[in-house]
Design a protein around this motif. Structure first.
Motif, PDB file in Angstrom:
ATOM      1  N   GLY A 597      31.954  49.342  39.792  1.00 44.46           N
ATOM      2  CA  GLY A 597      32.599  48.263  40.526  1.00 44.46           C
ATOM      3  C   GLY A 597      32.841  47.022  39.700  1.00 44.46           C
ATOM      4  N   ASN A 598      32.534  47.070  38.394  1.00 43.58           N
ATOM      5  CA  ASN A 598      32.732  45.901  37.546  1.00 43.58           C
ATOM      6  C   ASN A 598      34.036  46.075  36.767  1.00 43.58           C
ATOM      7  OD1 ASN A 598      32.663  43.869  35.741  1.00 43.58           O
ATOM      8  ND2 ASN A 598      30.546  44.227  35.061  1.00 43.58           N
ATOM      9  N   GLN A 600      35.287  44.433  34.434  1.00 42.61           N
ATOM     10  CA  GLN A 600      35.206  44.279  32.979  1.00 42.61           C
ATOM     11  C   GLN A 600      34.784  45.583  32.303  1.00 42.61           C
ATOM     12  OE1 GLN A 600      32.941  40.716  32.324  1.00 42.61           O
ATOM     13  NE2 GLN A 600      34.637  39.891  31.125  1.00 42.61           N
ATOM     14  N   SER A 601      33.887  46.350  32.971  1.00 42.44           N
ATOM     15  CA  SER A 601      33.509  47.594  32.297  1.00 42.44           C
ATOM     16  C   SER A 601      34.667  48.587  32.288  1.00 42.44           C
ATOM     17  CB  SER A 601      32.259  48.214  32.909  1.00 42.44           C
ATOM     18  OG  SER A 601      32.174  47.957  34.257  1.00 42.44           O
ATOM     19  N   ALA A 603      37.712  47.684  31.914  1.00 40.04           N
ATOM     20  CA  ALA A 603      38.509  47.202  30.785  1.00 40.04           C
ATOM     21  C   ALA A 603      37.929  47.708  29.469  1.00 40.04           C
ATOM     22  CB  ALA A 603      38.558  45.686  30.795  1.00 40.04           C
ATOM     23  N   TRP A 604      36.590  47.720  29.408  1.00 36.94           N
ATOM     24  CA  TRP A 604      35.936  48.256  28.201  1.00 36.94           C
ATOM     25  C   TRP A 604      36.307  49.728  27.989  1.00 36.94           C
ATOM     26  CZ3 TRP A 604      34.019  46.307  24.035  1.00 36.94           C
ATOM     27  CH2 TRP A 604      33.423  45.052  24.048  1.00 36.94           C
TER      28      TRP A 604
ATOM     29  N   LEU B  17      42.253  40.396  24.546  1.00 37.48           N
ATOM     30  CA  LEU B  17      41.390  41.486  24.987  1.00 37.48           C
ATOM     31  C   LEU B  17      39.921  41.071  24.938  1.00 37.48           C
ATOM     32  CD1 LEU B  17      41.412  44.477  25.813  1.00 37.48           C
ATOM     33  CD2 LEU B  17      41.078  45.067  23.434  1.00 37.48           C
ATOM     34  N   ALA B  19      38.735  38.108  25.310  1.00 35.78           N
ATOM     35  CA  ALA B  19      38.456  37.233  26.454  1.00 35.78           C
ATOM     36  C   ALA B  19      38.280  38.069  27.729  1.00 35.78           C
ATOM     37  CB  ALA B  19      39.586  36.231  26.635  1.00 35.78           C
ATOM     38  N   VAL B  20      39.130  39.067  27.902  1.00 38.31           N
ATOM     39  CA  VAL B  20      39.049  39.874  29.122  1.00 38.31           C
ATOM     40  C   VAL B  20      37.726  40.642  29.167  1.00 38.31           C
ATOM     41  CG1 VAL B  20      40.032  41.881  30.268  1.00 38.31           C
ATOM     42  CG2 VAL B  20      41.520  40.080  29.423  1.00 38.31           C
ATOM     43  N   LEU B  21      37.290  41.157  28.000  1.00 34.41           N
ATOM     44  CA  LEU B  21      36.092  41.998  27.991  1.00 34.41           C
ATOM     45  C   LEU B  21      34.813  41.195  28.097  1.00 34.41           C
ATOM     46  CD1 LEU B  21      36.943  44.644  25.274  1.00 34.41           C
ATOM     47  CD2 LEU B  21      37.063  44.897  27.731  1.00 34.41           C
ATOM     48  N   VAL B  22      34.795  39.983  27.535  1.00 32.85           N
ATOM     49  CA  VAL B  22      33.517  39.312  27.333  1.00 32.85           C
ATOM     50  C   VAL B  22      33.321  38.106  28.246  1.00 32.85           C
ATOM     51  CG1 VAL B  22      32.113  38.111  25.617  1.00 32.85           C
ATOM     52  CG2 VAL B  22      33.375  40.165  24.979  1.00 32.85           C
ATOM     53  N   LYS B  23      34.393  37.346  28.515  1.00 33.42           N
ATOM     54  CA  LYS B  23      34.215  36.101  29.266  1.00 33.42           C
ATOM     55  C   LYS B  23      33.839  36.389  30.715  1.00 33.42           C
ATOM     56  CE  LYS B  23      34.941  33.465  25.896  1.00 33.42           C
ATOM     57  NZ  LYS B  23      33.796  32.699  25.363  1.00 33.42           N
ATOM     58  N   LYS B  24      33.012  35.492  31.285  1.00 33.67           N
ATOM     59  CA  LYS B  24      32.550  35.715  32.645  1.00 33.67           C
ATOM     60  C   LYS B  24      33.324  34.887  33.664  1.00 33.67           C
ATOM     61  CE  LYS B  24      29.534  38.574  31.282  1.00 33.67           C
ATOM     62  NZ  LYS B  24      30.003  39.971  31.315  1.00 33.67           N
ATOM     63  N   ILE B  29      39.339  34.729  31.964  1.00 37.25           N
ATOM     64  CA  ILE B  29      39.876  36.087  31.864  1.00 37.25           C
ATOM     65  C   ILE B  29      41.373  36.075  32.077  1.00 37.25           C
ATOM     66  CG2 ILE B  29      39.900  38.341  33.023  1.00 37.25           C
ATOM     67  CD1 ILE B  29      36.941  38.024  33.478  1.00 37.25           C
ATOM     68  N   ILE B 106      32.344  36.110  37.440  1.00 32.53           N
ATOM     69  CA  ILE B 106      32.609  37.428  38.020  1.00 32.53           C
ATOM     70  C   ILE B 106      31.326  38.183  38.341  1.00 32.53           C
ATOM     71  CG2 ILE B 106      34.925  37.766  37.085  1.00 32.53           C
ATOM     72  CD1 ILE B 106      33.560  39.475  34.934  1.00 32.53           C
ATOM     73  N   ARG B 110      30.447  39.655  42.059  1.00 36.44           N
ATOM     74  CA  ARG B 110      30.114  41.053  42.267  1.00 36.44           C
ATOM     75  C   ARG B 110      28.809  41.189  43.056  1.00 36.44           C
ATOM     76  NH1 ARG B 110      27.587  44.583  38.799  1.00 36.44           N
ATOM     77  NH2 ARG B 110      27.922  46.741  39.435  1.00 36.44           N
ATOM     78  N   ARG B 113      29.296  40.456  46.635  1.00 37.48           N
ATOM     79  CA  ARG B 113      30.012  41.520  47.341  1.00 37.48           C
ATOM     80  C   ARG B 113      29.033  42.580  47.836  1.00 37.48           C
ATOM     81  NH1 ARG B 113      32.538  46.329  44.273  1.00 37.48           N
ATOM     82  NH2 ARG B 113      30.306  46.611  44.250  1.00 37.48           N
TER      83      ARG B 113
END
Lengths: 619, 114
Positions: A597-598, A600-601, A603-604, B17, B19-24, B29, B106, B110, B113
């Motif tokens: 559900g993440n 970002q993962s 995307a990884w 990329l 930024a998308v993978l690492v930034k919170k 993002i 993020i 999560r 949620r």
């Protein structure tokens, strides 16, 4: 002389049950439904009886052009025998179904499985064999599914494993021989073996795959786990056919191994201490099945479970007999196919009657029913005598042949397994006899009535062969001699002669009648009858303590259970359950680990896959 | 020797990329996505570039043989519009997320949620 043209025999055999079943489902009006069911169930028996003379003069062949495939069928002396057993059980079953089942759904799938089993027996190529095999599995699965999802699922998963094994083995044979019809397969495998163009490992693999495929259906240890649940969680009249005839499809498969690829198997596995290697494995699988299932049957507290385990054990006898690999072994096995079908079918109909009239299935709730259901009791007695192997019943003749075969094949340990199994069989049927029919009647069973007429008719159909083939075992033995075209078992109608012994059923019957007459006289004039309280059972004179109060109705074999304690911990049922749970946990772990559900993962994952593809040179 | 245009464009994509993978932070993002988009557009345009040719507008003295490749430019025009539209949509989603959860982290979102 034949009453119906030979061309119509096989189509009538296969289509009448299926079509009348579907009609019964579609119309589904009380009365018409049952009539259609009876037509569908009895026609095969009539057809097979009328085809008897034709088959003796020569096999009946039939070809069905199904556009994609050509299905061929073959009614030879051997397949007639199996089909006759199935048709006999089917005709008894439909009478039972009239009483116990009131739904078109049941009729459709019951009669569909009749078609399936008959089709398996008369098929003459692997396509027809596999199609009808699956039809029979599907129909019996649907019958269990309606009552118990868990049991049906277990049956289904094991059947699927068996079916895939079979189709793999068929594909492996086809890849080498290019033939799917039985004659072509036999010839092709023989030629390949004779010219050493097939490796031993290849043949071994085919053997193991077929063992799994047929073993599942016959309920051979350790693939028997589906049977106790599936046999008990369905309409008990249907179980007559399920355990009496459907399990014989697996047995027939073991016989096919000999007929089709026996030479290759002999070449690949060789001999072991003077026995044919591949047959030796079968004999031991059968022996283990007999012992394990009989021990488990003794310990059951539920009638249905008891007979389910007993059925597994009795089919084990047949596999064991075939595994001996001698003519006598085949004769004994084939005879036991018939006698197991008739006595176990009878048992299940009796169980159906008990459950229909009392609604109880456990020994502790039953008792004293002999006065209330006298005719059913008489039928149960015949079945008990036959299963326990007491002359003059069919069960004795067939078991006697298997003993003779095991002894003359010089397999003392296997023969010991049969003896042990027989003793245990006696132990559990005696318990069934006493706990259900004799003793004190629970107060809520006071207004139990005799089983309904159709059910009684069904029982009678199966009781007659038990007695007739018991007093005249030569009838069956003569026919078995015709199958093999040599005299394996000598003697006349009443007498069986083997190289190592003779059994004269008529003498035994007469002696038994005289003995019973003397016992009756003694009872009438000599003994004073004494009423015994129900708790007054065996304790060797010791006072009964509370925690050891074993009546025949409850925990009767508890001491045996305690003695077997450490062995009972080893259960293949639990092993499979654990394996299934392991797979489920692994699936959960995969899902929760990756599908988290993440965003970002995800995307990884995308980035990593793109990187891998780039390094690989795709991008 | 890799062209400086390609190097720059791919570097922009990788920075985005990262930024998308690492930034919170959700906005960071989105900024990363925007940077990636610019990088991709630059890359497409630079694919069509031919050294020494002029813009692909047919006028006096400039025929089809003197112009750079016009197809990437048409592609990039479309891509820019799509990029702006997705960014606008994502930003409005970010506003709603902030109103609902009171945070733009993020991981926090999560957790709330679940």
């Amino acid at each position: 002389m034949s009453f119906i043209p030979a061309d119509y025999v096989i189509p009538l055999l296969l289509f009448v049950p299926a079509v009348s079943g579907v009609l019964a489902w579609a119309i589904n009006v009380k009365g018409i439904r049952e009539l259609l069911g009876l037509i569908g169930g009895i026609t095969p028996l009539a057809v097979i009886a009328l085809a008897y003379n034709t088959v003796l003069n020569g096999p009946i062949n039939y070809t069905l052009d199904a556009r994609v495939f050509t299905l061929t069928f073959h009614l030879s002396t051997l397949t007639w025998y199996f089909a006759a057993v199935a048709a006999l059980v089917a005709s008894a079953m439909v009478f039972g179904m009239v009483s116990t089942s009131g739904s078109g759904y049941d009729w459709m799938f019951t009669l569909m499985s009749v078609t399936g089993v008959l089709g398996v027996f008369v098929a003459n190529d692997f396509i027809a064999f596999f199609l009808f095999w699956e039809l029979m599995t599907f129909a019996s699965f649907m019958m269990v599914l309606k009552r118990n999802r868990h049991a049906s699922l277990k049956y289904f998963v094991l059947s699927i494993i068996g079916a895939y094994s079979m189709i793999l083995a068929i594909a492996m044979i086809y890849a080498k021989t290019g033939a799917l019809d039985f004659a072509g397969v036999r010839q092709g495998m023989y030629l390949l073996t004779a010219t050493h163009r097939i490796s031993n490992a290849y043949v071994d693999t085919i053997y193991v795959l077929f063992l799994v495929a047929f073993g599942v259906k016959a309920g051979v240890w350790p693939l028997h786990v589906w049977a106790p649940d599936a046999y008990s969680e369905t309409d008990q009249s249907y179980t007559t056919f399920f355990s009496g005839a459907l399990s014989k499809a697996g047995v027939y498969g073991f016989l096919l191994l000999y007929l089709l690829i026996g030479v290759s198997l002999y070449q690949a596995i060789g001999t072991f201490h003077g026995h044919i290697g591949f047959a030796y494995i079968m004999a031991w699988l059968g022996a283990i099945t007999v012992v394990v299932a009989s021990f488990l049957a003794v310990l059951q507290e539920d009638i249905r479970k008891l007979f389910a385990y007993s059925s597994i054990g009795q089919v084990g006898y047949i596999i064991l007999a075939f595994g001996l690999g001698t003519g006598l072994g085949f004769a004994g096995g084939l005879f036991h196919v018939l006698s197991h079908a008739v006595f176990k079918g009878l048992f299940w109909l009796v169980t159906a009657a008990i459950i229909l009239r009392t609604g109880k299935t456990e020994f502790k709730d039953l008792g004293g029913l002999a006065e209330k259901m006298p005719y059913t009791f008489a039928m149960a007695l015949i079945a008990v005598l036959s299963l326990a192997g007491i002359p003059p019943m069919a069960g004795f003749a067939s078991k006697w042949l298997i003993y003779e075969a095991a002894i003359s094949a010089h397999m003392p340990l296997v023969a010991g397994a049969i003896f042990l199994g027989s003793a245990l069989a006696f132990a559990y049927v005696v318990r069934f006899l006493y706990a259900v029919w004799f003793g004190q009647r629970p107060s809520d069973l006071e207004d139990v009535q005799e089983a309904p007429l159709p059910l009684l008719v069904g029982m009678t159909i199966l009781a007659i062969p038990n007695i007739v083939f018991g007093i005249a075992p030569g009838l069956v033995a003569n026919y078995i001699n015709k199958i093999f075209e040599t005299d394996i078992v000598g003697g006349n109608y009443y007498k069986l002669t083997t190289p190592s012994g003779t059994y004269n059923a008529l003498t035994v019957t007469l002696l038994l009648i005289v003995g019973l007459a003397i016992a009756g006289l003694v009872y009438l004039y000599g003994a004073r009858a004494r009423k015994i309280p129900v708790t007054d059972t065996y304790q060797s004179g010791n006072p009964v303590t509370n925690e050891f109060n074993l009546t025949i109705r409850k925990n009767f074999y508890l001491p045996l259970k305690e003695a077997l304690g450490s062995w009972l911990k080893v259960s293949f049922d639990r092993f499979y359950e654990r394996l299934a749970n392991l797979f489920e946990d692994f699936g959960d772990w995969l899902r929760e680990g990756f599908y988290n559900g993440n965003v970002q993962s995800y995307a990884w994952y995308l980035a990593i896959i793109l990187l891998v593809l780039a390094l690989w040179g795709v991008l | 020797m890799i062209s400086v245009y390609y190097f720059g464009a791919i570097s922009l994509v990788l920075i985005g990329l990262y930024a998308v993978l690492v930034k919170k932070n959700l906005l960071k993002i989105l900024i990363g996505l925007d940077i990636m988009e610019s990088g991709v557009n630059l890359l497409i345009v630079s694919i069509g570039y031919i050294n020494g040719k002029s813009a692909p507008i047919l006028s006096e003295g400039i025929g089809p043989s003197q112009a750079v490749d016009p197809i990437p430019q048409a592609l990039v025009l479309t891509a820019i519009v799509i990029g702006v539209a997705t960014t606008a949509l994502a930003l409005s989603a970010a506003i709603i997320v902030y109103e609902k959860y009171g945070t733009l982290n993020i991981e926090e979102i999560r957790r709330l949620r679940g």
